[in-house]
Design an enzyme around this catalytic site. Sequence first.
Site, short mmCIF file in Angstrom:
data_model
loop_
_atom_site.label_atom_id
_atom_site.label_comp_id
_atom_site.label_asym_id
_atom_site.label_seq_id
_atom_site.Cartn_x
_atom_site.Cartn_y
_atom_site.Cartn_z
N SER A 203 -40.40 2.28 -23.52
CA SER A 203 -41.30 1.96 -24.62
C SER A 203 -42.70 2.48 -24.32
CB SER A 203 -41.34 0.44 -24.79
OG SER A 203 -42.19 0.09 -25.85
N CYS A 329 -40.91 -14.44 -23.90
CA CYS A 329 -41.64 -13.40 -24.62
C CYS A 329 -41.08 -13.31 -26.03
CB CYS A 329 -41.44 -12.09 -23.85
SG CYS A 329 -41.96 -10.61 -24.64
#
Length: 391
Positions: A203, A329
Amino acid sequence: MNTGSHTAQAVYLDYNATAPMRPEALRATRDALQAVGNASSIHDHGRDAAGRVDRARQQVADLLNCSRGELIFTSGATEANNLALHATYASQGNIVTSAVEHPAVLETARALTAEAPGSLMILPVDDEGKIDYGAFRAEVEQRGAALVSIMLANNETGVVTDLAPIAEVAHSVGALVHTDATQYVGRLPLDLEDLNVDLLSLSAHKFGGPQGVGALYIRRGTPLPQRPLVFGGGHERGWRAGTLNVPGIVGLGAAAEAAHRELDAEASRIGKLRDLLEGEILAQLPGSYVNGVGSTRLPGVSSVTFPGCPADALLTSMPDISVSDGSACSAGAPTPSHVLLAMGLGREAADSTLRFSLGYATTEQEIRKAIDATVRAVTHVRAVMDAPGHP
Ligand code: PMP
């Protein structure tokens, strides 16, 4: 480091959530936003856009030591993980993963195997966050064809997996290996020739590129049915339809090139700052401890538990330091970190944990400020919790 107007005074130590954009990536993204052209169009403007995408693909390939044709651009690591698991589950019929994976792997694996629960094995980890290699070997040898999806570095603790032996065992029984390398790429050197995995997710926004763009690497020759998640115009060799996010991809490429150039120097500088942070915190706050400290870790991550100090109270007491608590998260209601629970921490300890994550722009001055603020916050919260009348 300037992290934006209203928070200019705050110290940003949440690189694992998202890193600030590198100047090179910002410039490249801005230039690409100002250009016009769909990378699929055959006129000059389209060819210009396609050229920018090709360059970015090469920049990412150089960072990973793979070839351009092995990369598929996606909207980030969540999508790359989903794509990897969908395609491999279709061919392998079994998933072996670990208890400390990111939800983008764990939830995808659970969803895919919901109707055949026996086809999912979630391996436990020890109290240092490491997978039990013997248990892994026994499981994979018994299953044979499977997708083994094990992350390269954990987002909460920074614990790094020694993947090469895992890949060797997996391949010897005909399994495929995917790794979620989102937190590792751009932080430590990585060579896909040595790593020997079949699929890898990354990412951009974890190493200084823009948010909302990432890539999936699929090793050439990997026996996989093409299973796109997004159908349409056949972009990315049929793996992912949709007009390419040219500015995002260009920013990813520029971040990859900048990170590649600085990799060794940054890792050693950041590692020293992390050691300074941990050394001072542990010395000044007896009773606190670092999670995963006995394992190889990413240089910039520190998960510290402050027993008896709820993380939300700590965060409120140190508003000038942007760090993360130990909760999952995810958006919505906070739940204790499944990673810390899997490492054997109790609920209360998991809820008394902060994650500091440093990166390329972190300075020693910022670390000293964070140490002082943390010591003050923990001292304050301990005093409040110990005060007579506190339940
Ligand atoms: N995997 C890991 C290990 C991560 O840390 C993250 C980001 N929190 C993701 C996957 C998801 O990445 P993205 O934000 O690009 O979807």
